[in-house]
Design an enzyme around this catalytic site. Structure first.
Site, short mmCIF file in Angstrom:
data_model
loop_
_atom_site.label_atom_id
_atom_site.label_comp_id
_atom_site.label_asym_id
_atom_site.label_seq_id
_atom_site.Cartn_x
_atom_site.Cartn_y
_atom_site.Cartn_z
N CYS A 113 0.81 -1.23 0.00
CA CYS A 113 0.00 0.00 0.00
C CYS A 113 0.84 1.27 0.00
O CYS A 113 0.34 2.35 -0.32
CB CYS A 113 -0.95 0.00 1.19
SG CYS A 113 -2.13 -1.35 1.14
N HIS A 250 -3.37 7.60 1.88
CA HIS A 250 -3.72 6.26 1.41
C HIS A 250 -5.15 5.98 1.85
O HIS A 250 -5.49 6.18 3.01
CB HIS A 250 -2.75 5.24 2.00
CG HIS A 250 -3.17 3.82 1.79
ND1 HIS A 250 -3.66 3.38 0.58
CD2 HIS A 250 -3.18 2.76 2.63
CE1 HIS A 250 -3.96 2.09 0.70
NE2 HIS A 250 -3.68 1.69 1.92
N ASN A 280 -9.98 -0.08 -0.46
CA ASN A 280 -8.53 0.00 -0.39
C ASN A 280 -7.93 -0.61 -1.66
O ASN A 280 -7.94 -1.83 -1.84
CB ASN A 280 -8.04 -0.76 0.85
CG ASN A 280 -6.54 -0.64 1.06
OD1 ASN A 280 -5.81 -0.25 0.15
ND2 ASN A 280 -6.09 -0.99 2.24
O1 UT7 Z 1 -3.55 -0.48 3.69
C1 UT7 Z 1 -3.20 -0.90 4.96
C2 UT7 Z 1 -3.89 -2.17 5.11
N1 UT7 Z 1 -4.90 -2.37 6.04
C3 UT7 Z 1 -5.57 -1.51 6.80
O2 UT7 Z 1 -5.40 -0.34 6.81
C4 UT7 Z 1 -6.62 -2.11 7.68
C5 UT7 Z 1 -6.44 -1.69 9.09
N2 UT7 Z 1 -7.49 -2.19 9.95
C6 UT7 Z 1 -8.78 -1.83 9.83
O3 UT7 Z 1 -9.12 -1.05 8.97
C7 UT7 Z 1 -9.78 -2.38 10.83
O4 UT7 Z 1 -9.08 -3.04 11.86
C8 UT7 Z 1 -10.81 -3.35 10.22
C9 UT7 Z 1 -11.75 -2.57 9.31
C10 UT7 Z 1 -10.07 -4.43 9.42
C11 UT7 Z 1 -11.65 -4.02 11.30
O5 UT7 Z 1 -12.22 -3.08 12.17
P1 UT7 Z 1 -12.08 -3.26 13.76
O6 UT7 Z 1 -12.88 -2.19 14.37
O7 UT7 Z 1 -10.61 -3.29 14.07
O8 UT7 Z 1 -12.79 -4.65 13.99
P2 UT7 Z 1 -12.20 -5.96 14.66
O9 UT7 Z 1 -11.18 -6.59 13.77
O10 UT7 Z 1 -11.82 -5.63 16.05
O11 UT7 Z 1 -13.49 -6.88 14.64
C12 UT7 Z 1 -14.65 -6.58 15.42
C13 UT7 Z 1 -15.67 -7.68 15.21
C14 UT7 Z 1 -15.10 -9.07 15.36
O12 UT7 Z 1 -16.05 -9.86 16.01
P3 UT7 Z 1 -15.90 -10.21 17.58
O13 UT7 Z 1 -14.59 -10.90 17.69
O14 UT7 Z 1 -15.93 -8.88 18.26
O15 UT7 Z 1 -17.09 -11.05 17.83
C15 UT7 Z 1 -14.94 -9.57 13.95
O16 UT7 Z 1 -15.04 -10.98 13.83
O17 UT7 Z 1 -16.18 -7.62 13.87
C16 UT7 Z 1 -16.11 -8.92 13.27
N3 UT7 Z 1 -15.93 -8.78 11.84
C17 UT7 Z 1 -16.95 -8.56 10.99
N4 UT7 Z 1 -18.28 -8.44 11.18
C18 UT7 Z 1 -19.06 -8.20 10.11
C19 UT7 Z 1 -14.78 -8.78 11.13
N5 UT7 Z 1 -15.03 -8.58 9.82
C20 UT7 Z 1 -16.37 -8.44 9.72
C21 UT7 Z 1 -17.23 -8.19 8.64
N6 UT7 Z 1 -18.55 -8.08 8.88
N7 UT7 Z 1 -16.78 -8.03 7.37
#
Ligand code: UT7
Length: 323
Positions: A113, A250, A280
C-alpha cells in the site's frame, strides 16, 4: 536546483461495481458494519482477463493526455504494484509496450500500500539526478485476485484500480516555495511481516497465495506511523500543519484517515477522501484520490499537498508536494 514537478494525473476504475449489499450475500457481513468500520460503500472489480497492466495503461493514458504528452516523451516508468500480471517481467514493461513507448526504461516497485510513495520517491531521485527528464509514476492493483473471498475480515476492504502521474524536471530555487516534490520519507519494518502478508509466492509455495491481515494490529500501528512520517516531512522543510492545503492519504479506512487528521489537528475539509467509492486499492489509492481532487478543481497551483501511506512489510512513507 532540479525539481520534479507533477504536471498531470490520471486514474482508472474497472466498470464492475461490487456493493456492500452484494458482499453481504457472499459472506457474513452487513452494509452497516462495513461503512461503520471502514467508510467503504462500494468497490470496483476488474473483469475476467482485465489485468493490472490494463488498468495501469488506462490511468497512464489519462495522465499523458492531461499533460499533452506522447508516450515517447516519457523516459521512465515506475509502476508500484503488489499484484503484477506475471511473476516476471515487470508489469511496467507491459505498460511501456501498451503505450507504444519505444525508448526509456521501466520497472516495478513492491511496497504494497505504500508502493506509490516508494515509486514517487524513486522517480523523483532519477529526475533530480538527471537520469530521467519525464517520468510516469503509476500505482495499479488487482487485489480482487489475491483475496480470500470467504474471509470477511479482508474481502470487504480491498479492491482494484489504478492511478498515475507525470513528473517533469523543472528548475527551482531550492526553497519550500518551489513547485514539485519538496521532500519524501520512506520507512519499513520487516519485523511486522506477519500482521499483513500474502501466504504464497514463487519461491515459497509456487502459488499466488491470499492476503492475510491482523486488521486491529495494523490499524493501531497505522495512525502512529502515519502521524510521525507526516511530521518528519514537515520538519525537513520547516513547514507546519497550518501550511498544508490538502492531505492526500492512502485510502485504506476512513477511521484511520480521520484519526491521522485529528492527530495532525487538520481541518477535515482539507482531507481528500475517496475510500467510500473504491475501497482499499493499495498502491493505486493515493494517485486515485489525487486525480479526483485535481480534476474537480480542489487542488490549485501553489497548493501544498501532503501524501502519505502505510502498508504490508510494514512499509510507510510521506511526500510533500507543491502543486
Ligand atoms: O492499507 C493498509 C492495510 N490495512 C488496513 O489499513 C486495515 C487496518 N485495519 C482496519 O481497517 C480495521 O481493523 C478493520 C476494518 C479491518 C476491522 O475493524 P475493527 O474495528 O478493528 O474490527 P475488529 O477486527 O476488532 O473486529 C470486530 C468484530 C469481530 O467480532 P468479535 O470478535 O468482536 O465477535 C470480527 O469478527 O467484527 C467482526 N468482523 C466482521 N463483522 C461483520 C470482522 N469482519 C467483519 C465483517 N462483517 N466483514
Amino acid at each position: 536546483m532540479r525539481r520534479s514537478v507533477i504536471t498531470a494525473t490520471g486514474s482508472y476504475l474497472p466498470k464492475r461495481i461490487l456493493t456492500n449489499d452484494e458482499l453481504s450475500q457472499m459472506v457474513d457481513t452487513t452494509d452497516e458494519w462495513i461503512v461503520a468500520r471502514s467508510g467503504i460503500k462500494q468497490r470496483h472489480i476488474a473483469a475476467d482477463g482485465e489485468l493490472t497492466s490494463d488498468l495501469a495503461t488506462h490511468a497512464a493514458k489519462a495522465a499523458l493526455e492531461m499533460a499533452g504528452l506522447k508516450a515517447d516523451d516519457i523516459d521512465l516508468i515506475v509502476l508500484a504494484t503488489a499484484t503484477p500480471d506475471e511473476t516476471f517481467p515487470a508489469t511496467a514493461t507491459v505498460v511501456q509496450k501498451n503505450l507504444g513507448m519505444t525508448g526509456g526504461f521501466a520497472f516495478d516497485i513492491q511496497a504494497v500500500c505504500t508502493g506509490f510513495l516508494y515509486a514517487l520517491a524513486t522517480a523523483d531521485n532519477f529526475v533530480k539526478s538527471g537520469q530521467a527528464n519525464r517520468a510516469l509514476v503509476i500505482g495499479a492493483e488487482t487485489f480482487s485476485r489475491i483475496l480470500d473471498w470467504e474471509d470477511r475480515t479482508t474481502c470487504v476492504l480491498f479492491a482494484d484500480g489504478a492511478g498515475a502521474i507525470v513528473l517533469e524536471a523543472e528548475d527551482g530555487a531550492g526553497t519550500s516555495d518551489d513547485r514539485g516534490i519538496l521532500t519524501s520519507h520512506l520507512h519499513s519494518d520487516g519485523d511486522k511481516h506477519d500482521l499483513l502478508y500474502v501466504d504464497g509466492g514463487p519461491s515459497s509455495t509456487q502459488t499466488t497465495g491470499y492476503l492475510r491481515m491482523e486488521g486491529r494490529e495494523v490499524f493501531r500501528h497505522a495512525v502512529n506511523n502515519l502521524a510521525s512520517v507526516v511530521h518528519e516531512a514537515l520538519d525537513a522543510t520547516g513547514l507546519t500543519t497550518d501550511d498544508i492545503d490538502w492531505l492526500v492519504p492512502h485510502q485504506a479506512n476512513k477511521r484511520i484517515i480521520d484519526g491521522t487528521g485529528r492527530k495532525l489537528k487538520l481541518d477535515p475539509e482539507k482531507v481528500v477522501l475517496t475510500v467510500d467509492k473504491h475501497g482499499n486499492t493499495s498502491a493505486a489509492s493515493v494517485p486515485l484520490a489525487l486525480d479526483e481532487a485535481v480534476r474537480d478543481g480542489r487542488v490549485k497551483r501553489g497548493d501544498l499537498l501532503l501524501l502519505e501511506a502505510m502498508g504490508g512489510g510494514f512499509t510507510w512513507g510521506s511526500a510533500l508536494v507543491r502543486w
